[in-house]
Design a protein around this motif. Structure first.
Motif, PDB file in Angstrom:
ATOM      1  N   ASP A 185       0.837  -1.203   0.000  1.00 30.53           N
ATOM      2  CA  ASP A 185       0.000   0.000   0.000  1.00 30.53           C
ATOM      3  C   ASP A 185       0.872   1.254   0.000  1.00 30.53           C
ATOM      4  OD1 ASP A 185       0.920  -0.036   2.650  1.00 30.53           O
ATOM      5  OD2 ASP A 185      -0.934   0.859   3.402  1.00 30.53           O
ATOM      6  N   ILE A 186       2.122   1.090  -0.465  1.00 30.25           N
ATOM      7  CA  ILE A 186       2.963   2.290  -0.608  1.00 30.25           C
ATOM      8  C   ILE A 186       3.462   2.356  -2.053  1.00 30.25           C
ATOM      9  CG2 ILE A 186       4.948   3.596   0.217  1.00 30.25           C
ATOM     10  CD1 ILE A 186       4.780   2.332   2.856  1.00 30.25           C
ATOM     11  N   ILE A 187       3.362   3.545  -2.610  1.00 28.80           N
ATOM     12  CA  ILE A 187       3.771   3.744  -3.997  1.00 28.80           C
ATOM     13  C   ILE A 187       5.220   3.320  -4.189  1.00 28.80           C
ATOM     14  CG2 ILE A 187       4.194   5.552  -5.704  1.00 28.80           C
ATOM     15  CD1 ILE A 187       1.798   6.989  -4.212  1.00 28.80           C
ATOM     16  N   GLY A 188       5.464   2.517  -5.231  1.00 27.13           N
ATOM     17  CA  GLY A 188       6.821   2.068  -5.521  1.00 27.13           C
ATOM     18  C   GLY A 188       7.192   0.792  -4.763  1.00 27.13           C
ATOM     19  N   ASP A 189       6.278   0.307  -3.917  1.00 24.65           N
ATOM     20  CA  ASP A 189       6.447  -0.962  -3.181  1.00 24.65           C
ATOM     21  C   ASP A 189       7.755  -1.046  -2.387  1.00 24.65           C
ATOM     22  OD1 ASP A 189       4.167  -1.463  -4.647  1.00 24.65           O
ATOM     23  OD2 ASP A 189       5.195  -2.694  -6.144  1.00 24.65           O
ATOM     24  N   PRO A 190       8.097  -0.046  -1.578  1.00 26.79           N
ATOM     25  CA  PRO A 190       9.333  -0.139  -0.784  1.00 26.79           C
ATOM     26  C   PRO A 190       9.128  -1.131   0.372  1.00 26.79           C
ATOM     27  CG  PRO A 190       8.140   1.857  -0.212  1.00 26.79           C
ATOM     28  CD  PRO A 190       7.331   1.181  -1.274  1.00 26.79           C
ATOM     29  N   LEU A 191       9.736  -2.304   0.243  1.00 26.52           N
ATOM     30  CA  LEU A 191       9.438  -3.391   1.190  1.00 26.52           C
ATOM     31  C   LEU A 191       9.865  -3.062   2.621  1.00 26.52           C
ATOM     32  CD1 LEU A 191      10.387  -6.268  -1.221  1.00 26.52           C
ATOM     33  CD2 LEU A 191       8.130  -5.887  -0.227  1.00 26.52           C
ATOM     34  N   ASP A 192      10.833  -2.186   2.782  1.00 26.56           N
ATOM     35  CA  ASP A 192      11.243  -1.849   4.149  1.00 26.56           C
ATOM     36  C   ASP A 192      10.307  -0.824   4.795  1.00 26.56           C
ATOM     37  OD1 ASP A 192      12.169   0.234   2.461  1.00 26.56           O
ATOM     38  OD2 ASP A 192      13.575   0.864   4.018  1.00 26.56           O
ATOM     39  N   MET A 193       9.361  -0.310   4.016  1.00 24.69           N
ATOM     40  CA  MET A 193       8.458   0.705   4.566  1.00 24.69           C
ATOM     41  C   MET A 193       7.020   0.206   4.726  1.00 24.69           C
ATOM     42  SD  MET A 193       9.959   3.421   5.402  1.00 24.69           S
ATOM     43  CE  MET A 193      11.632   4.018   5.282  1.00 24.69           C
ATOM     44  N   ILE A 194       6.611  -0.780   3.926  1.00 22.71           N
ATOM     45  CA  ILE A 194       5.236  -1.281   4.015  1.00 22.71           C
ATOM     46  C   ILE A 194       5.062  -1.898   5.409  1.00 22.71           C
ATOM     47  CG2 ILE A 194       3.548  -2.912   3.070  1.00 22.71           C
ATOM     48  CD1 ILE A 194       5.257  -2.619   0.376  1.00 22.71           C
ATOM     49  N   ALA A 195       4.084  -1.393   6.151  1.00 20.49           N
ATOM     50  CA  ALA A 195       3.865  -1.802   7.552  1.00 20.49           C
ATOM     51  C   ALA A 195       5.147  -1.609   8.385  1.00 20.49           C
ATOM     52  CB  ALA A 195       3.362  -3.231   7.632  1.00 20.49           C
ATOM     53  N   SER A 196       5.997  -0.711   7.959  1.00 23.10           N
ATOM     54  CA  SER A 196       7.293  -0.412   8.614  1.00 23.10           C
ATOM     55  C   SER A 196       8.263  -1.585   8.543  1.00 23.10           C
ATOM     56  CB  SER A 196       7.106   0.033  10.071  1.00 23.10           C
ATOM     57  OG  SER A 196       6.322   1.185  10.132  1.00 23.10           O
ATOM     58  N   GLY A 197       8.116  -2.421   7.520  1.00 19.21           N
ATOM     59  CA  GLY A 197       9.111  -3.453   7.223  1.00 19.21           C
ATOM     60  C   GLY A 197       9.532  -4.362   8.369  1.00 19.21           C
TER      61      GLY A 197
END
Ligand SMILES: O=C(O)[C@H](O)CO
Length: 410
Positions: A185-197
């Protein structure tokens, strides 16, 4: 069909296409979890539906599990799984208690065992073991949500104040393997940031965290500043990650339905990320440019806008976006703008988003409501409610950002 009915169809089709069921099953197909114990931890607004899909595909293999989702998002029992509902967007006592259960579940596993970790947005609030007191965490989360910081900025801070975010949950699972499936649910799919990784090596830095505090003038106690100086793990050796869906699916499904309804569709972007009001004005400006079209047109934007809270009203970014568009389309004909959160909740409201058309401004004026004043007070909910412009879907079972659409019907 009316513009409103078209909007309803587009919303339903887009959300259905973004449900995680098929994507989760696909991510798990062909994986071999035999050899040790398989336990499941699912977090986020789509946790229940992701867990349901996993239970169906891995029937009988999951020995124990914990689902942590937002209040009202669980839809029944799942075999061998304990289901918890908790606070969002600000974590509450239930978030902490449920997270303790997840931690207990992954303790004492062996290197042969696997933690199937299903991650979706909303996880940051729902899955939390704070390194500061509940009061401090809630205060800082409140400041972050109100200051207009992006989700990446918010989570850069959050992961440093937590014992499970920023890859730390994967560390707690060691020596077990973590197989994580992520719905972005974050633009660009940053895996360390989605749900705070929680199961992904951190890519942010303490320097960035401290710069965010300065940028937004956050008021933080010294213990928080000290925590912000500590870097979360930058490497993890026990994690495999698969990503299963994002805002692109919403846009593509909306495009297909628009075409079926007779519009010529165009996806403008799948990474809309400006202020909600600006996005609404921009869609209205596109409508103005195309007002003489003889063909029905649909302009689609996926992403997630932000709202800088100034007033004390009620609303969400999608409602603000739609209301801001109402001003610019008021002099046009057969034009509508709508915007919805794919999870079914827009801001701290029970609505998924907002719908306006070229008559909305006039109808609001007849009730003595000024769009400008409403936006200044961040009170889009009550204004849209007054003209039947709220969109309700209830919890949808997915969470892949927002869909905003401009329709020009001929
Ligand atoms: O939980 C969160 O941090 C947001 O939904 C982004 O993933």
């Amino acid at each position: 069909m009316s513009l409103r009915a078209d909007a309803q169809k587009i919303i339903e089709a887009a959300i259905t296409a973004a449900l995680p069921d098929t994507a989760v099953k696909k991510a798990l197909s062909g994986e071999d979890f035999s050899g040790g114990k398989l336990v499941l931890v699912a977090i986020g607004k789509a946790a229940w539906s992701m867990a349901k899909a996993a239970c169906e595909v891995l029937a009988g293999q999951i020995s124990d599990g914990v689902v942590i989702t937002k209040y009202g998002h669980a839809q029944g029992e799942l075999p061998n799984i304990r289901i918890f509902e908790a606070g969002h967007p600000i974590p509450d006592a239930n978030s902490f208690a449920a997270t303790e259960e997840a931690i207990k579940l992954v303790q004492n596993l062996t290197a042969e065992d696997t933690v199937l970790f299903l991650i979706s947005g909303g996880g940051s609030a729902l899955f939390e073991k704070p390194l500061v007191s509940e009061v401090v965490l809630q205060n800082i989360t409140g400041q972050l949500l109100a200051c207009g910081a992006s989700i990446t900025e918010i989570n850069t801070i959050r992961k440093r104040l937590s014992a499970v975010k920023g890859g730390k949950f994967a560390k707690l699972c060691e020596p077990a393997r973590v197989f994580s499936v992520v719905l972005s649910d974050i633009i660009g799919d940053p895996l360390d940031m989605i749900a705070s990784g929680p199961a992904y090596p951190d890519r942010s830095t303490s320097r960035e965290a401290l710069a965010i505090v300065q940028k937004y003038g956050l008021v933080i106690p010294q213990e928080v500043e000290q925590l912000l100086r500590i870097e979360p793990p930058a490497t993890l050796n026990n994690v495999t990650t698969k990503i299963t869906g994002s805002v692109r699916q919403l846009c593509v499904a909306a495009e297909k339905t628009c075409r079926e309804l007779g519009y010529k569709p165009m996806i403008l972007t799948a990474s809309l990320s400006c202020q909600a009001r600006e996005a609404g004005s921009f869609l209205a400006a596109i409508a103005q440019y195309h007002q003489d079209t003889e063909q029905s047109l649909a302009f689609i934007a996926g992403g997630e806008t932000v709202v800088q809270l100034k007033g004390k009203g009620k609303g969400g970014r999608n409602q603000e976006l739609a209301l801001a568009a109402a001003e610019g389309i008021a002099s046009l004909e057969n034009v509508a703008v709508f915007s919805v959160g794919s999870d079914g909740t827009d801001g701290p409201t029970d609505a998924a988003g907002g719908y306006v058309d070229n008559t909305t401004k006039q109808r609001l004026a007849e009730k003595g409501i000024s769009i400008f004043e409403v936006l200044e007070n961040n009170d889009a909910y009550h204004a849209l409610q007054a003209v039947d412009g709220l969109i309700f879907t209830g919890p949808t079972g997915t969470n892949v950002n927002d869909l905003s659409v401009l329709l020009i019907k001929r």
